[in-house]
Design a protein around this motif. Sequence first.
Motif, PDB file in Angstrom:
ATOM      1  N   MET A 154       0.827  -1.209   0.000  1.00 50.45           N
ATOM      2  CA  MET A 154       0.000   0.000   0.000  1.00 50.45           C
ATOM      3  C   MET A 154       0.858   1.255   0.000  1.00 50.45           C
ATOM      4  SD  MET A 154      -3.338  -1.082   2.227  1.00 50.45           S
ATOM      5  CE  MET A 154      -3.032  -2.627   3.100  1.00 50.45           C
ATOM      6  N   ALA A 156       0.080   4.703   1.140  1.00 48.15           N
ATOM      7  CA  ALA A 156      -0.455   5.905   1.789  1.00 48.15           C
ATOM      8  C   ALA A 156       0.579   6.742   2.531  1.00 48.15           C
ATOM      9  CB  ALA A 156      -1.604   5.524   2.732  1.00 48.15           C
ATOM     10  N   LEU A 163      -1.338  -0.276  10.155  1.00 51.64           N
ATOM     11  CA  LEU A 163      -2.758  -0.463   9.870  1.00 51.64           C
ATOM     12  C   LEU A 163      -3.417  -0.985  11.138  1.00 51.64           C
ATOM     13  CD1 LEU A 163      -2.427  -2.346   6.463  1.00 51.64           C
ATOM     14  CD2 LEU A 163      -2.963   0.085   6.792  1.00 51.64           C
ATOM     15  N   GLU A 172       2.801  -1.476   7.752  1.00 47.03           N
ATOM     16  CA  GLU A 172       2.809  -1.320   6.294  1.00 47.03           C
ATOM     17  C   GLU A 172       4.110  -0.618   5.894  1.00 47.03           C
ATOM     18  OE1 GLU A 172       0.674  -2.393   3.894  1.00 47.03           O
ATOM     19  OE2 GLU A 172       2.153  -1.544   2.501  1.00 47.03           O
ATOM     20  N   PRO A 174       5.505   0.960   2.772  1.00 48.48           N
ATOM     21  CA  PRO A 174       4.884   1.322   1.491  1.00 48.48           C
ATOM     22  C   PRO A 174       5.844   1.401   0.303  1.00 48.48           C
ATOM     23  CG  PRO A 174       5.135   3.255   2.877  1.00 48.48           C
ATOM     24  CD  PRO A 174       5.566   2.075   3.705  1.00 48.48           C
ATOM     25  N   PHE A 277      -8.096   0.197   9.110  1.00 50.39           N
ATOM     26  CA  PHE A 277      -8.218  -0.644   7.934  1.00 50.39           C
ATOM     27  C   PHE A 277      -9.348  -1.630   8.132  1.00 50.39           C
ATOM     28  CE2 PHE A 277      -7.531  -4.019   4.980  1.00 50.39           C
ATOM     29  CZ  PHE A 277      -7.053  -3.380   3.861  1.00 50.39           C
ATOM     30  N   ALA A 279     -10.413   0.992   4.903  1.00 51.58           N
ATOM     31  CA  ALA A 279     -10.851   2.380   4.908  1.00 51.58           C
ATOM     32  C   ALA A 279     -12.376   2.478   4.810  1.00 51.58           C
ATOM     33  CB  ALA A 279     -10.193   3.135   3.752  1.00 51.58           C
TER      34      ALA A 279
ATOM     35  N   ASP B  20      -8.811   9.339  -3.048  1.00 52.87           N
ATOM     36  CA  ASP B  20      -9.244   8.076  -3.642  1.00 52.87           C
ATOM     37  C   ASP B  20     -10.593   8.178  -4.334  1.00 52.87           C
ATOM     38  OD1 ASP B  20      -9.671   8.459  -0.767  1.00 52.87           O
ATOM     39  OD2 ASP B  20     -10.844   6.608  -0.832  1.00 52.87           O
ATOM     40  N   TYR B  35      -5.211  -1.164  -2.309  1.00 58.07           N
ATOM     41  CA  TYR B  35      -4.018  -0.529  -2.875  1.00 58.07           C
ATOM     42  C   TYR B  35      -4.370   0.813  -3.513  1.00 58.07           C
ATOM     43  CZ  TYR B  35      -1.915   0.494  -7.420  1.00 58.07           C
ATOM     44  OH  TYR B  35      -1.463   1.124  -8.532  1.00 58.07           O
ATOM     45  N   SER B  38      -5.242   3.356  -0.994  1.00 61.15           N
ATOM     46  CA  SER B  38      -4.060   3.869  -0.275  1.00 61.15           C
ATOM     47  C   SER B  38      -3.285   4.875  -1.119  1.00 61.15           C
ATOM     48  CB  SER B  38      -3.143   2.706   0.139  1.00 61.15           C
ATOM     49  OG  SER B  38      -2.405   2.196  -0.958  1.00 61.15           O
ATOM     50  N   GLN B  41      -5.087   7.996  -0.656  1.00 63.93           N
ATOM     51  CA  GLN B  41      -5.006   8.515   0.716  1.00 63.93           C
ATOM     52  C   GLN B  41      -3.732   9.311   0.960  1.00 63.93           C
ATOM     53  OE1 GLN B  41      -5.349   4.708   2.789  1.00 63.93           O
ATOM     54  NE2 GLN B  41      -7.328   5.308   3.656  1.00 63.93           N
ATOM     55  N   TYR B  42      -2.696   8.950   0.237  1.00 63.83           N
ATOM     56  CA  TYR B  42      -1.432   9.663   0.379  1.00 63.83           C
ATOM     57  C   TYR B  42      -1.634  11.171   0.283  1.00 63.83           C
ATOM     58  CZ  TYR B  42       3.501  10.886  -0.384  1.00 63.83           C
ATOM     59  OH  TYR B  42       4.757  11.421  -0.285  1.00 63.83           O
TER      60      TYR B  42
END
Lengths: 285, 285, 285, 285
Positions: A154, A156, A163, A172, A174, A277, A279, B20, B35, B38, B41-42
Amino acid sequence: MDWPNGAGFAAAITFDMDADSLIHAAGPDGWKNAYAVSMGQYGPHVAIPRILETYRRLGMKQSFFIPGWCVQTYPKAVEAILEGGHEIGCHGWIHENPANRSADQQAEDLDKAIEALAAFSGYRPRGYRAPVYQITNDLPGLLLDRGFTYDSSMMADDDPYALDVSGRKLIEIPPHWGIDDWPPFAHYEEIGYMMPVRGPSEGLAPFFEEFVAAKKDGGLWHAVWHPFLTGRRARWQVVEEWLETALTEGAWFATLGEIADHSAKLDAEGGLRVLPFPAYEGPQT
Amino acid sequence: MDWPNGAGFAAAITFDMDADSLIHAAGPDGWKNAYAVSMGQYGPHVAIPRILETYRRLGMKQSFFIPGWCVQTYPKAVEAILEGGHEIGCHGWIHENPANRSADQQAEDLDKAIEALAAFSGYRPRGYRAPVYQITNDLPGLLLDRGFTYDSSMMADDDPYALDVSGRKLIEIPPHWGIDDWPPFAHYEEIGYMMPVRGPSEGLAPFFEEFVAAKKDGGLWHAVWHPFLTGRRARWQVVEEWLETALTEGAWFATLGEIADHSAKLDAEGGLRVLPFPAYEGPQT
Amino acid sequence: MDWPNGAGFAAAITFDMDADSLIHAAGPDGWKNAYAVSMGQYGPHVAIPRILETYRRLGMKQSFFIPGWCVQTYPKAVEAILEGGHEIGCHGWIHENPANRSADQQAEDLDKAIEALAAFSGYRPRGYRAPVYQITNDLPGLLLDRGFTYDSSMMADDDPYALDVSGRKLIEIPPHWGIDDWPPFAHYEEIGYMMPVRGPSEGLAPFFEEFVAAKKDGGLWHAVWHPFLTGRRARWQVVEEWLETALTEGAWFATLGEIADHSAKLDAEGGLRVLPFPAYEGPQT
Amino acid sequence: MDWPNGAGFAAAITFDMDADSLIHAAGPDGWKNAYAVSMGQYGPHVAIPRILETYRRLGMKQSFFIPGWCVQTYPKAVEAILEGGHEIGCHGWIHENPANRSADQQAEDLDKAIEALAAFSGYRPRGYRAPVYQITNDLPGLLLDRGFTYDSSMMADDDPYALDVSGRKLIEIPPHWGIDDWPPFAHYEEIGYMMPVRGPSEGLAPFFEEFVAAKKDGGLWHAVWHPFLTGRRARWQVVEEWLETALTEGAWFATLGEIADHSAKLDAEGGLRVLPFPAYEGPQT
């Protein structure tokens, strides 16, 4: 983010050793496609020994994500990885897309993959990366049920985060598309991935620029490479030359497992960003 | 074009904070794609605070276009934007493509989005950018009915121009594909957008070259960026370093709202190019 | 890898003279597409004489892979190639994709192509490259039955290796996507190949970087070019200038036939990597 | 190739002023797509005046290919082109793909387009470029029937050549994808053309490198540009600056009409390559 032993930033190279699993996952006739199979075979046969020799010479321990089917099909490559003291993580059974599988099937795929890895390594994998990053809302819970410490699918954040999966924590670590070698190098019509292949130096320059940025920010630099792409001769020469100086920049080069452990420690102290998580519980309109 | 206070040219960075919303707009199963969620979401979680800090440090006020759904889903990011004194503009409800919606649905989407933005900001948005630039022949009238001053979805000029919508005027502040960060950075298979991701410096160089060109012409330079793309660590470092000198080049850095007000003034004096809208009343053959 | 006469590494430029076979292979209406036909005609009419003149001037003998239909359609180009002392290899009948043909059809295509080549050259081709690299599990056996020494369609190594096809050996001289000119130069919507065409120097730089890497490793550098792409005026000028110095770098420039003979000799001494072929007897799941 | 007045090589910039015809040709709803329409409007409204001013200042006369529908829709742009003394050539009626039209429909489209151009210019066009280069086997004969001197849609040479159309000669002035601005700049999802847009200098560098190559070879350099792409502010500044020196390199800058006349003269002396047209009378298998 704080790193162990006063390191200014952290760095990890991860290799997803997909080999030819991709062409088999793409359909039942993959085994007939000798060209696509050969493109994948390059990884375990040629790139992995080359990468391991570099790591050995430079004293590096890094992480490899390997589908279970690949472990069984290319045992020598996996044994060499283990002999080098590197971490192996889970990357699905045969690079199947989890999003196309039911929750039960995902659990089965996972168990089958864990078993294959554990049979070789003697330990159950602690890290997971979803094939094509296609992690589902089901997987983090399934991973926690099976004792995994971290996921790496992921995007983010730049740096590790946690998470909160119904009260349980999964670290996570990333990735993102700017540090993945598919965009510069993948030319694979059979799976619909037709990038305009870049030259070795040119295609790798973005990764090195990201490394400098991570240093500046005190963050994590994290490459997602594939043996059959970045492990090719001319590209790996570029990486190797770069590593000679990169290793002197004050980064903590570590496996994702080590980074996950460190992140979990930070999380226990409340020092990690936490995202609930999944979301969402249903469609967003 | 003339600019306020003797500035030689004008400049604006706009961020479309899609988060998202894109994956939800792409289909009802978007919420299952952890995925892709996420990746979006960043933007509100990591990039927006970073961008706002730069703006604060450099004393900049800029514009952000935000779908209504994102305002409700990421209230903290939106509040931080507002606290920084920046403008928020309308970017649809959930990044739905207006071309796939009836005129009535477009009006509903717009009202819902306006309401969400106004509830947070205390003012109705004055500017609009259509998701994926897919503005329809219906929208300019609907925007004028709702008190909008400007749109930023059409590409018929380098500098602001006016649309004559059956006698009413809407200012158009044009983007174009050479100053949008999707071509260099978007790698998003789920929505069919597979660009070969470029390195941070390399992908941003074209924007800076456009800035020099706008200076030479005394025109408007206008970037269309996305937090989850250009707001990423290594890329934003490049932008930040560039801004240090760009701010000294004599440009009027402004929000699109300020630029629209200035353009409307010029238009009242007959100093703006005017295009009748819509261009056509039926199929062209 | 060891090379003849103490050469430090080996090098080969191969041209696949597809001409307009591609558009005919794409469907029955290809002959109606005058633009696509003309794009292919450039190869035998303009590029081949240019390339041959360079080779003549520099004293080079290289390999050309030519579909049988092209031999009959462009006899003058093929005669000029043969007069220059170059090798011609088999590249299918009309660039048909072998994967879309039954084993019997593949054998027929091959026989028809061999006959066309032999009629011109006076010898049966010893080397084969599958159109679009789409070699099947059937072809290596069919090639061995017909006296072929080598194939050049698979990518499991940087340097030549041997395929063990039920006890018989076929030398494989591997291409790969980093040394193929389709990614930098092919813009061919009719066959679904829409690369963002690169400039001459820029598009060729990766090949030259690969050459340096092969030298460093003592390996084989091997370019897969097409007359209608790399044989164009500005691109070939870049190649020509590069060749002037490349020829002084200590490489053994050879035809693939010569490289295959040398590789077969190494294999007889046990000095070549051997891969069983086919890799699989059925679907992998 | 020999050029008039002892010029060392020849050069031509051609602009295809498609404006928004492309989106209408793509389907009956094109008129509803205000964004795509605006992207095309940029050409006649903003780019054409800019380009013409450069040409005027530098004393250049060049060629513009314009669909008949565009002539009627953008009369001011066309009048300005004619006032500048430039050539206008035929580019279909509304950028329809000739390959999707019967021979009769192609003749109708052509007549309609010729009439529209002649009504403005006072002369029948002498040159033709097929939309998207999709010239058919029918068109050269139809062009000759209507008094055309040349076509510019086929790619079988770097320099002009002649088509022998059942005994009649049509001059071909070949474009190719390395000198067309769609690959570096077109980002147009509505018509399936999603190139990763390059920066102004970077995207134009290949054209300039081709110019140097044409000089070296004494050949023709020929750019195929579009007002809404290369005529944009930052890109045209790059072209303009380049032209200042390019004009001093000894090239014969001319319209395609002039180049066609010169080529026809060479052909009459037997000094031009001749290709029979069409290449084929039926399917090739």
